[in-house]
Scaffold this active site. Structure first.
Site, PDB file in Angstrom:
ATOM      1  N   LYS A 116     -15.239  30.360 -30.639  1.00  0.00           N
ATOM      2  CA  LYS A 116     -15.877  29.752 -29.279  1.00  0.00           C
ATOM      3  C   LYS A 116     -14.974  30.063 -28.160  1.00  0.00           C
ATOM      4  O   LYS A 116     -13.872  30.531 -28.083  1.00  0.00           O
ATOM      5  CB  LYS A 116     -15.732  28.208 -29.512  1.00  0.00           C
ATOM      6  CG  LYS A 116     -16.345  27.878 -30.703  1.00  0.00           C
ATOM      7  CD  LYS A 116     -18.010  27.489 -30.422  1.00  0.00           C
ATOM      8  CE  LYS A 116     -17.984  26.027 -29.090  1.00  0.00           C
ATOM      9  NZ  LYS A 116     -18.424  25.190 -29.382  1.00  0.00           N
ATOM     10  N   THR A 130     -39.150  26.105 -13.711  1.00  0.00           N
ATOM     11  CA  THR A 130     -39.560  24.682 -13.292  1.00  0.00           C
ATOM     12  C   THR A 130     -39.825  23.978 -14.490  1.00  0.00           C
ATOM     13  O   THR A 130     -40.269  24.723 -15.337  1.00  0.00           O
ATOM     14  CB  THR A 130     -41.015  24.884 -12.256  1.00  0.00           C
ATOM     15  OG1 THR A 130     -42.149  25.315 -13.190  1.00  0.00           O
ATOM     16  CG2 THR A 130     -40.762  25.536 -11.252  1.00  0.00           C
ATOM     17  N   HIS A 131     -39.635  22.764 -14.453  1.00  0.00           N
ATOM     18  CA  HIS A 131     -39.545  21.979 -15.842  1.00  0.00           C
ATOM     19  C   HIS A 131     -38.614  22.670 -16.817  1.00  0.00           C
ATOM     20  O   HIS A 131     -38.898  22.575 -17.964  1.00  0.00           O
ATOM     21  CB  HIS A 131     -40.994  21.865 -16.245  1.00  0.00           C
ATOM     22  CG  HIS A 131     -41.887  21.442 -15.230  1.00  0.00           C
ATOM     23  ND1 HIS A 131     -42.139  20.161 -14.870  1.00  0.00           N
ATOM     24  CD2 HIS A 131     -42.591  22.143 -14.642  1.00  0.00           C
ATOM     25  CE1 HIS A 131     -43.043  20.195 -14.076  1.00  0.00           C
ATOM     26  NE2 HIS A 131     -43.375  21.248 -13.441  1.00  0.00           N
ATOM     27  N   GLN A 165      -7.515  -2.386   3.106  1.00  0.00           N
ATOM     28  CA  GLN A 165      -6.490  -1.670   2.424  1.00  0.00           C
ATOM     29  C   GLN A 165      -7.151  -0.875   1.122  1.00  0.00           C
ATOM     30  O   GLN A 165      -6.608   0.314   0.634  1.00  0.00           O
ATOM     31  CB  GLN A 165      -5.297  -2.584   2.104  1.00  0.00           C
ATOM     32  CG  GLN A 165      -4.103  -1.699   1.371  1.00  0.00           C
ATOM     33  CD  GLN A 165      -2.791  -2.704   1.396  1.00  0.00           C
ATOM     34  OE1 GLN A 165      -2.340  -2.840   2.423  1.00  0.00           O
ATOM     35  NE2 GLN A 165      -2.749  -3.069   0.095  1.00  0.00           N
ATOM     36  N   SER A 194     -11.724  27.062 -28.910  1.00  0.00           N
ATOM     37  CA  SER A 194     -12.108  25.644 -29.745  1.00  0.00           C
ATOM     38  C   SER A 194     -10.741  25.778 -30.783  1.00  0.00           C
ATOM     39  O   SER A 194     -10.458  26.633 -31.182  1.00  0.00           O
ATOM     40  CB  SER A 194     -13.040  25.635 -30.389  1.00  0.00           C
ATOM     41  OG  SER A 194     -13.071  24.846 -31.592  1.00  0.00           O
ATOM     42  N   SER A 249       0.828  -1.256  -0.006  1.00  0.00           N
ATOM     43  CA  SER A 249      -0.122   0.082   0.005  1.00  0.00           C
ATOM     44  C   SER A 249       1.019   1.381  -0.036  1.00  0.00           C
ATOM     45  O   SER A 249       0.407   2.419  -0.179  1.00  0.00           O
ATOM     46  CB  SER A 249      -0.900   0.185   1.301  1.00  0.00           C
ATOM     47  OG  SER A 249      -0.439  -0.231   2.335  1.00  0.00           O
ATOM     48  N   ASN A 305     -15.308  28.304 -24.510  1.00  0.00           N
ATOM     49  CA  ASN A 305     -16.246  26.987 -24.027  1.00  0.00           C
ATOM     50  C   ASN A 305     -16.173  27.083 -22.731  1.00  0.00           C
ATOM     51  O   ASN A 305     -15.269  27.296 -21.881  1.00  0.00           O
ATOM     52  CB  ASN A 305     -15.627  25.799 -24.605  1.00  0.00           C
ATOM     53  CG  ASN A 305     -15.861  25.596 -26.097  1.00  0.00           C
ATOM     54  OD1 ASN A 305     -17.173  26.044 -26.390  1.00  0.00           O
ATOM     55  ND2 ASN A 305     -14.987  25.160 -26.897  1.00  0.00           N
ATOM     56  N   ASN A 334      -3.057  -3.099  12.320  1.00  0.00           N
ATOM     57  CA  ASN A 334      -4.595  -3.191  11.974  1.00  0.00           C
ATOM     58  C   ASN A 334      -5.178  -1.521  12.713  1.00  0.00           C
ATOM     59  O   ASN A 334      -6.166  -1.153  12.232  1.00  0.00           O
ATOM     60  CB  ASN A 334      -5.173  -4.312  12.591  1.00  0.00           C
ATOM     61  CG  ASN A 334      -4.640  -5.420  11.699  1.00  0.00           C
ATOM     62  OD1 ASN A 334      -3.948  -5.289  11.023  1.00  0.00           O
ATOM     63  ND2 ASN A 334      -5.109  -6.723  12.237  1.00  0.00           N
ATOM     64  N   TYR A 367     -10.147  -7.406  10.841  1.00  0.00           N
ATOM     65  CA  TYR A 367      -9.219  -6.831   9.889  1.00  0.00           C
ATOM     66  C   TYR A 367      -9.299  -7.850   8.779  1.00  0.00           C
ATOM     67  O   TYR A 367      -9.055  -8.841   8.993  1.00  0.00           O
ATOM     68  CB  TYR A 367      -7.952  -6.595  10.254  1.00  0.00           C
ATOM     69  CG  TYR A 367      -7.080  -6.027   9.307  1.00  0.00           C
ATOM     70  CD1 TYR A 367      -7.264  -4.629   8.911  1.00  0.00           C
ATOM     71  CD2 TYR A 367      -6.355  -6.886   8.246  1.00  0.00           C
ATOM     72  CE1 TYR A 367      -6.418  -4.259   7.754  1.00  0.00           C
ATOM     73  CE2 TYR A 367      -5.605  -6.503   7.334  1.00  0.00           C
ATOM     74  CZ  TYR A 367      -5.692  -5.139   6.925  1.00  0.00           C
ATOM     75  OH  TYR A 367      -4.968  -4.648   5.999  1.00  0.00           O
TER      76      TYR A 367
HETATM   77  N1  ARG Z   1      -1.323  -1.754   4.697  1.00  0.00           N
HETATM   78  C1  ARG Z   1      -2.193  -2.344   5.635  1.00  0.00           C
HETATM   79  C2  ARG Z   1      -3.836  -1.637   5.341  1.00  0.00           C
HETATM   80  O1  ARG Z   1      -3.797  -0.552   4.686  1.00  0.00           O
HETATM   81  C3  ARG Z   1      -1.815  -2.292   7.019  1.00  0.00           C
HETATM   82  C4  ARG Z   1      -2.653  -3.258   7.809  1.00  0.00           C
HETATM   83  C5  ARG Z   1      -2.163  -4.463   7.452  1.00  0.00           C
HETATM   84  N2  ARG Z   1      -2.502  -5.414   8.364  1.00  0.00           N
HETATM   85  C6  ARG Z   1      -2.345  -6.671   8.234  1.00  0.00           C
HETATM   86  N3  ARG Z   1      -2.864  -7.589   9.203  1.00  0.00           N
HETATM   87  N4  ARG Z   1      -1.678  -6.998   7.271  1.00  0.00           N
HETATM   88  O2  ARG Z   1      -4.748  -2.181   5.398  1.00  0.00           O
END
Ligand code: ARG
Length: 471
Positions: free
Chosen positions: A284, A156-157, A323, A278, A22, A286, A111, A318
């Site tokens: 134009k 309206t409409h 993620q 344009s 991540s 735009n 977590n 978790y």
């Molecule tokens: N990068 C992970 C996330 O965003 C962090 C938590 C990871 N926890 C785990 N048990 N693998 O969720």
């Protein structure tokens, strides 16, 4: 070094290793990760796991990491070994202070860290967004004040209905903005509980005083259940849904401006600084800005949908699925920030064509409601008044003229109640002022509404000047 290599005999498949990380997006949580880690160090210190000097050393080193990398976030994102932002900070801490750095992970789990970081991130975003909403609202309000007694047809409409003050129309959007700001505030209040101390799922394995991190990070209280705290992403979904509504408002405004800038309406002169030409048609100008704003709700709503579906059916607590909720939050938040910024500047630069709007009010029987109201004041039941004015409108349509153009004698064919004061009751001003109710477009009411909106936008601006601790 991996954070969990102990029980493994084989190395990770290199592509899978990269793919599951991540860090390419959670580098955006560097500030939050450092803040949460510093708060955890304080709690460890209080629990006697760290001595006071160890705690101070860790906390100082964490600040050092933030200092070093907040201007070099690209280096964070592209770090070769770190799996995520939690890992990155841990590695850097060990580089700075050796084995002492490794003590920080005592009694905590990624977590709870990600649950905490993401809450802090959303809370800070909300703060920023409320400030930008105040700016956009302020720009609309300024236009409303500058518009004075300028009038426009309301629809309206998408058919002309009654004349309204331009200010009244602008203030409609201020109301939406105030609701958006409120919804964001609500969301912020509901998320403002601290997951630290929840451990991996069942609660920290140390008797931590959870109030320490809670206070340090500006949360209201610790979360009440560790399984919920480590798996809850309600705040992310709520945030994205609130952004969807906000983006819908922006989209409706953008559509109206797009329409009003056409030659057919001609109510608005698009500011050149915010328009494009344009490459094919030299004449134009735009409305790309309002077209893009009109479309943004698509991806913002998409983010809300993505996060919702990511959570569907997830067992407690978790799961790595969680993620995946990060990117929608980051992307929609950043997109909304940029959109509000451009909207505030654009709104301040719009010029209205008062002459064209006034002309559009003077034909098409926009005073028919006021005319019927005139008869009501003469004692005619509204249903009958409606019919009499309807017949008068038909009569005028056949003669290609307006109600104010026919004589009293001609009017009397539709009812003996018409008198010479009829003509004063259907002027543009009278047509506005007959809506003399709270929330209506009568000129005096709109003055009151401007004052009230000024107060509300002022309160909003003030509320975002106070910065959250830890935000
Ligand atoms: N990068 C992970 C996330 O965003 C962090 C938590 C990871 N926890 C785990 N048990 N693998 O969720």
């Amino acid at each position: 070094m991996k954070m969990w290599s102990g029980r493994f005999r084989e190395p990770l498949d290199p592509f899978f290793d990269q793919w599951q990380r991540s860090l390419p997006f959670d580098w955006q949580l560097l500030t939050e990760e450092v803040a949460a880690s510093r708060a955890h160090a304080l709690a460890l210190q209080a629990a006697g796991v760290l001595t006071d000097s160890e705690g101070s050393e860790i906390r100082a080193a964490l600040l050092g990491i933030l200092d070093e990398y907040s201007g070099k976030l690209h280096d964070v994102a592209s770090h070769a070994d770190a799996e995520d932002i939690h890992h990155f900070v841990e590695l850097k801490l060990a580089e700075r202070i050796g084995d002492l750095g490794l003590k920080l992970h005592t009694g905590r789990s990624r977590n709870e860290q990600i649950a905490t970081d993401l809450r802090l991130h959303v809370r800070a975003r909300i703060h920023e967004l409320r400030r930008l909403l105040a700016d956009w609202g302020g720009a609309l309000l300024k236009q409303a004040k500058d518009a004075g007694e300028a009038v426009m047809p309301s629809y309206t409409h998408l058919q002309r209905a009654e004349p309204v003050l331009v200010a009244h129309w602008l203030l409609a959007y201020v109301q939406m903005i105030l609701r958006d700001a409120n919804r964001l505030e609500d969301c912020s209040k509901r998320l403002n509980f601290c997951p630290l101390g929840s451990g991996a799922i069942a609660g920290a394995t140390l008797a931590l005083d959870r109030n320490i991190a809670t206070k340090e990070l500006g949360f209201i209280a610790p979360t009440a259940n560790s399984m919920d705290a480590t798996s809850d992403r309600d705040f992310a979904i709520e945030f994205l849904q609130v952004l969807t509504i906000l983006a819908l408002h922006a989209s409706r405004f953008a559509e109206e401006i797009t329409l009003f800038a056409t030659a057919e309406f001609g109510f608005v002169d698009l500011p050149e600084a915010f328009s494009t030409g344009s490459s094919a048609m030299p004449q134009k100008k735009n409305p790309d800005l309002t077209e893009l704003v009109r479309a943004k709700v698509g991806r913002i709503h998409g983010a809300a949908e993505a996060a919702t579906l990511q959570l569907k059916g997830l067992p407690l607590a978790y799961n790595k699925d969680l993620q995946e909720t990060q990117e929608p939050v980051f992307q929609a938040g950043a997109e909304t920030v940029r959109m509000l910024r451009v909207l505030a500047d654009f709104t301040a630069a719009i010029r209205f064509r008062d002459d064209r709007m006034r002309a559009a009010c003077s034909e098409g029987f926009l005073n028919a409601m006021a005319a019927a109201t005139y008869l009501v004041h003469k004692g005619v039941p509204f249903r009958k008044a409606h019919e009499k004015i309807g017949s008068a409108v038909r009569y005028c349509l056949e003669r290609n003229c307006e109600l104010g153009d026919i004589t009293l004698e001609e009017l009397k064919q539709f009812g003996p109640e018409f008198e010479t004061d009829f003509f004063a009751a259907i002027t543009l001003e009278a047509t506005l002022d007959c809506h003399d109710v709270y929330g209506g477009t009568a000129r005096a009411r709109v003055q009151d509404a401007i004052a009230a909106a000024e107060q509300s936008i002022g309160n909003l601006t003030q509320s975002v000047e106070v910065v959250h601790a830890g935000a």
